[in-house]
Motif scaffolding. Structure first.
Motif, PDB file in Angstrom:
ATOM      1  N   CYS A 159      43.495  37.334  28.538  1.00 49.20           N
ATOM      2  CA  CYS A 159      43.008  35.966  28.693  1.00 49.20           C
ATOM      3  C   CYS A 159      43.465  35.143  27.493  1.00 49.20           C
ATOM      4  O   CYS A 159      43.124  35.458  26.356  1.00 49.20           O
ATOM      5  CB  CYS A 159      41.485  35.931  28.777  1.00 49.20           C
ATOM      6  SG  CYS A 159      40.810  36.757  30.229  1.00 49.20           S
ATOM      7  N   ILE A 191      44.480  35.674  32.868  1.00 49.48           N
ATOM      8  CA  ILE A 191      44.003  34.301  33.003  1.00 49.48           C
ATOM      9  C   ILE A 191      44.625  33.488  31.886  1.00 49.48           C
ATOM     10  O   ILE A 191      44.525  33.849  30.715  1.00 49.48           O
ATOM     11  CB  ILE A 191      42.470  34.180  32.904  1.00 49.48           C
ATOM     12  CG1 ILE A 191      41.761  35.011  33.973  1.00 49.48           C
ATOM     13  CG2 ILE A 191      42.061  32.706  33.049  1.00 49.48           C
ATOM     14  CD1 ILE A 191      40.237  34.938  33.892  1.00 49.48           C
ATOM     15  N   HIS A 228      46.397  34.141  36.903  1.00 42.79           N
ATOM     16  CA  HIS A 228      45.509  33.058  37.324  1.00 42.79           C
ATOM     17  C   HIS A 228      45.589  31.929  36.295  1.00 42.79           C
ATOM     18  O   HIS A 228      45.476  32.179  35.091  1.00 42.79           O
ATOM     19  CB  HIS A 228      44.060  33.540  37.422  1.00 42.79           C
ATOM     20  CG  HIS A 228      43.862  34.668  38.394  1.00 42.79           C
ATOM     21  ND1 HIS A 228      44.257  35.960  38.105  1.00 42.79           N
ATOM     22  CD2 HIS A 228      43.298  34.695  39.625  1.00 42.79           C
ATOM     23  CE1 HIS A 228      43.945  36.740  39.131  1.00 42.79           C
ATOM     24  NE2 HIS A 228      43.371  36.003  40.063  1.00 42.79           N
ATOM     25  N   VAL A 247      40.933  27.192  39.745  1.00 42.10           N
ATOM     26  CA  VAL A 247      41.808  28.302  39.387  1.00 42.10           C
ATOM     27  C   VAL A 247      42.917  28.376  40.433  1.00 42.10           C
ATOM     28  O   VAL A 247      42.677  28.220  41.631  1.00 42.10           O
ATOM     29  CB  VAL A 247      41.038  29.639  39.300  1.00 42.10           C
ATOM     30  CG1 VAL A 247      40.388  30.020  40.616  1.00 42.10           C
ATOM     31  CG2 VAL A 247      41.949  30.754  38.788  1.00 42.10           C
TER      32      VAL A 247
END
Length: 378
Positions: A159, A191, A228, A247
């Protein structure tokens, strides 16, 4: 008194992560909130009116399919006529926070299916020393093993907040792709939070993963890595009270998997109407791009005139500055003085554990004057 609320009791420190934007309600002399990275322009007037008008429909449920707001947002993200192709990959949520949790939980499920329920998946954040903490909080809550940013191991979940809030570090798109490839394990989940990336310029899409469709497809097809792209839209459009996030998933199937675990009617009616209207307000964005860099430079000049030894971090286009004041004592005093003057700033100590740092939002010159005046005694 039981049930009383003060600035010190807003957050349940056992279960929640500290965040700015709470002090204004406790200040009788409040002038401006420098503790949040929202747009200096405030909420767009037309979109605000649309949200107000939607209040008259609160006796009806909001659209379960998030339409037509989701299509409006898709057209904003992909204005070159290919929004229909990617529409099925887009999901809106109650702020980015809800969607972060959905993706983290789905990643955990995928790892359990692939490696067994006794396997502890690994998580790592950006290469920078600190970033927005909700990603790590959600990962830790769901049982991930948290690795330090400097750890070279590939991880099951990666992330990165890009641009990084609060540090202001930024990967352009090609270095970002290379960093992802070097740090994610086969079958992993990524992400990339681009909530602050639209400040980049009118050409922001071309330095963003929202345009890197082939990269997302390649990573999924060849390595089963699901990328994502996360947005909190409440900063660029200054509407944090409405809670609007989205998203972009690697495929429509990934989006469907998130829908299955998302609560119904996640985005309320006024928020949906706000989105429909705000994506049409090109003048607001043009003014944002025209003036934010200038106002940030003005803020930096005023701060360094006050204390030339302060070190100020962050890209020139961003809506905040990250200041290393050199000592915790000075940073703590700066936070207190700003609060007393009605212009709260964000301390780097709670949440980030950056003891000598303070984050200050970009605001108009007159409001900056108040903050600088409050800090003259430092």
């Amino acid at each position: 008194m039981v049930g009383s609320t003060t600035v010190n009791t807003v957050w349940d420190t056992k279960t929640q992560t500290f965040h700015g934007g709470q002090e204004h309600r406790f200040l009788n002399n409040f002038i401006e909130d420098f503790s949040v990275t929202t747009n200096y322009l405030g909420t767009p007037a037309g979109a605000l009116e649309a949200a107000k008008e939607a209040i008259h429909d609160i006796h009806h449920y909001p659209a379960a399919n998030q339409e037509p707001a989701k299509t409006s947002l898709a057209e904003f993200l992909w204005p070159n006529g290919d929004h229909q192709q990617h529409h099925g990959r887009l999901l809106m949520g109650n702020g980015a926070s809800e969607l972060i949790d959905l993706v983290v939980r789905q990643c955990l499920k995928n790892q359990a299916q692939g490696k067994g329920f006794d396997y502890q998946p690994t998580w790592k954040g950006s290469p920078w020393n600190v970033q927005y903490q909700e990603y790590q909080r959600s990962a830790a809550t769901n049982g991930f093993k948290i690795l330090e940013p400097s750890n070279p191991d590939r991880v099951d979940m990666l992330c990165i907040v890009n641009p990084c809030n609060p540090t202001g570090d930024y990967f352009s798109v090609e270095p970002l792709k290379a960093w992802i490839k070097a740090n994610i394990a086969t079958g992993g989940t990524v992400i990339v939070d681009e909530s602050m990336q639209p400040w980049h310029s009118a050409d922001f899409r071309n330095d963003s993963l929202i345009s890197e469709h082939d990269f997302a497809k390649e990573m999924w097809d060849e390595q089963k890595v699901s990328i994502h792209v996360m947005h909190s839209w409440t900063k660029i459009w200054s509407c944090t009270g409405l809670r609007i996030g989205s998203v972009i998933c690697p495929t429509a199937d990934h989006c469907e998997a998130l829908k299955k675990i998302q609560v119904p009617w996640s985005v309320n009616g006024p928020a949906l109407k706000f989105v429909e209207a705000v994506v049409q307000d090109q003048a607001y964005l043009d003014e944002t791009w025209e003036n934010t860099t200038r106002l940030r430079a003005h803020l930096v000049d005023r701060l360094l005139a006050l204390h030339p030894e302060w070190v100020i971090h962050g890209k020139s286009f961003l809506s905040w500055v990250w200041i290393d004041m050199g000592s915790q004592a000075l940073a703590d005093k700066a936070v207190d003085l700003a609060r007393e003057a009605g212009v709260p700033v964000r301390s780097g100590t709670p949440g980030y554990k950056c003891l000598s740092f303070v984050r200050v939002a970009v605001r108009k010159e007159a409001e900056v004057d108040v903050l600088i005046s409050a800090w003259k005694s430092l």
